[in-house]
Design an enzyme around this catalytic site. Structure first.
Site, PDB file in Angstrom:
ATOM      1  N   ASP A  81      35.016 -33.576  10.706  1.00  0.00           N
ATOM      2  CA  ASP A  81      35.625 -33.049   9.470  1.00  0.00           C
ATOM      3  C   ASP A  81      36.789 -33.909   8.977  1.00  0.00           C
ATOM      4  OD1 ASP A  81      33.824 -30.931   9.555  1.00  0.00           O
ATOM      5  OD2 ASP A  81      35.191 -29.624  10.653  1.00  0.00           O
ATOM      6  N   HIS A  94      32.407 -28.277   3.953  1.00  0.00           N
ATOM      7  CA  HIS A  94      33.179 -27.528   4.935  1.00  0.00           C
ATOM      8  C   HIS A  94      33.992 -26.459   4.200  1.00  0.00           C
ATOM      9  CE1 HIS A  94      35.202 -26.843   8.738  1.00  0.00           C
ATOM     10  NE2 HIS A  94      36.328 -26.761   8.065  1.00  0.00           N
TER      11      HIS A  94
HETATM   12  C1  GAR Z   1      28.933 -22.753   4.630  1.00  0.00           C
HETATM   13  O1  GAR Z   1      30.059 -21.947   4.356  1.00  0.00           O
HETATM   14  C2  GAR Z   1      29.371 -24.142   5.046  1.00  0.00           C
HETATM   15  O2  GAR Z   1      30.515 -24.601   4.362  1.00  0.00           O
HETATM   16  C3  GAR Z   1      29.669 -23.925   6.507  1.00  0.00           C
HETATM   17  O3  GAR Z   1      28.645 -23.077   6.959  1.00  0.00           O
HETATM   18  C4  GAR Z   1      28.211 -22.266   5.876  1.00  0.00           C
HETATM   19  C5  GAR Z   1      26.715 -22.421   5.742  1.00  0.00           C
HETATM   20  O4  GAR Z   1      26.196 -21.518   4.804  1.00  0.00           O
HETATM   21  N1  GAR Z   1      29.691 -25.156   7.223  1.00  0.00           N
HETATM   22  C6  GAR Z   1      30.514 -25.393   8.239  1.00  0.00           C
HETATM   23  O5  GAR Z   1      31.304 -24.586   8.648  1.00  0.00           O
HETATM   24  C7  GAR Z   1      30.382 -26.785   8.833  1.00  0.00           C
HETATM   25  N2  GAR Z   1      31.392 -26.999   9.818  1.00  0.00           N
HETATM   26  P1  GAR Z   1      24.741 -21.721   4.230  1.00  0.00           P
HETATM   27  O6  GAR Z   1      23.802 -21.901   5.438  1.00  0.00           O
HETATM   28  O7  GAR Z   1      24.444 -20.457   3.503  1.00  0.00           O
HETATM   29  O8  GAR Z   1      24.749 -22.922   3.337  1.00  0.00           O
END
Ligand code: GAR
Length: 193
Positions: free
Chosen positions: A145, A109
């Site tokens: 979370d 997260h």
């Molecule tokens: C990342 O920043 C992750 O931490 C976030 O989505 C993005 C995905 O990037 N996750 C959340 O916000 C979960 N609640 P990615 O697809 O390039 O890994």
């Protein structure tokens, strides 16, 4: 012992890519048994296909969630996966599913939990005016979370940061933190140390 991972991703998949890169470099002793996405256009699927990793696409909208979760559970059982990795997976999983896989689902997260839970954590951080944010790897529990924290990395919020510039700086740390946390957690799980 090589830990077996089932990865769930909804989008870009850069964290999934970082996990594959860490495996390739020998820093993470793991094998990804499948990449499962709720979005048919998720770039994460391309990365999986290029790496020869089996993929599955299935909707996880409210009415479809039981079938999605059943498909994930079947994949985990058939492959013998040890961990379910949420790498940018943007849907909430049911309490039943989380209970069934208790202690075996990890999420990343983009904030220092317990601050800024939920969607758009970098937006929340910029709006709150904090000077430090970061990212958290935690065990998934039924509360969003809120599960036990495994690892965190702090990232400074700079003058003039937008949510996008902050998110990009946090993402660099995510790519380092997530594979390292999976490695540490899986050693404890498999060795019982
Ligand atoms: C990342 O920043 C992750 O931490 C976030 O989505 C993005 C995905 O990037 N996750 C959340 O916000 C979960 N609640 P990615 O697809 O390039 O890994």
């Amino acid at each position: 012992m090589t830990v077996k991972l089932t990865v769930l991703a909804s989008g870009r998949g850069s964290n999934f890519g970082a996990i594959l890169d860490a495996i390739e470099r020998g820093e993470l002793d793991a094998r990804v048994t499948a990449l499962i996405s709720d979005q048919s256009a998720a770039p994460a699927l391309e990365r999986a296909r290029a790496a020869g990793i089996p993929t599955l696409v299935q909707s996880c909208r409210k009415a479809d969630k039981p079938a999605f979760e059943q498909a994930v559970t079947e994949q985990v059982q058939q492959s013998g996966s040890d961990l379910i990795i949420l790498a940018g997976f943007m849907r909430l999983l049911s309490a039943d599913f989380v209970e069934r896989h208790a202690g075996r689902i990890l999420n990343i997260h983009p904030s220092l939990l317990p601050s800024f839970k939920g969607l758009d954590a970098p937006v929340q951080a910029v709006e709150a005016g904090v000077k430090i944010s970061g990212c958290t790897v935690h065990v998934v529990t039924a509360d969003m979370d809120a599960g036990p924290i495994i690892a965190q990395a702090a990232v400074p919020v700079q003058e003039g940061d937008t949510a996008d510039t902050l998110a990009a700086r946090i993402l660099v740390e995510e790519h380092r933190l997530f594979p390292a946390a999976i490695q540490t957690y899986s050693r404890q799980l498999l060795v019982g140390a």
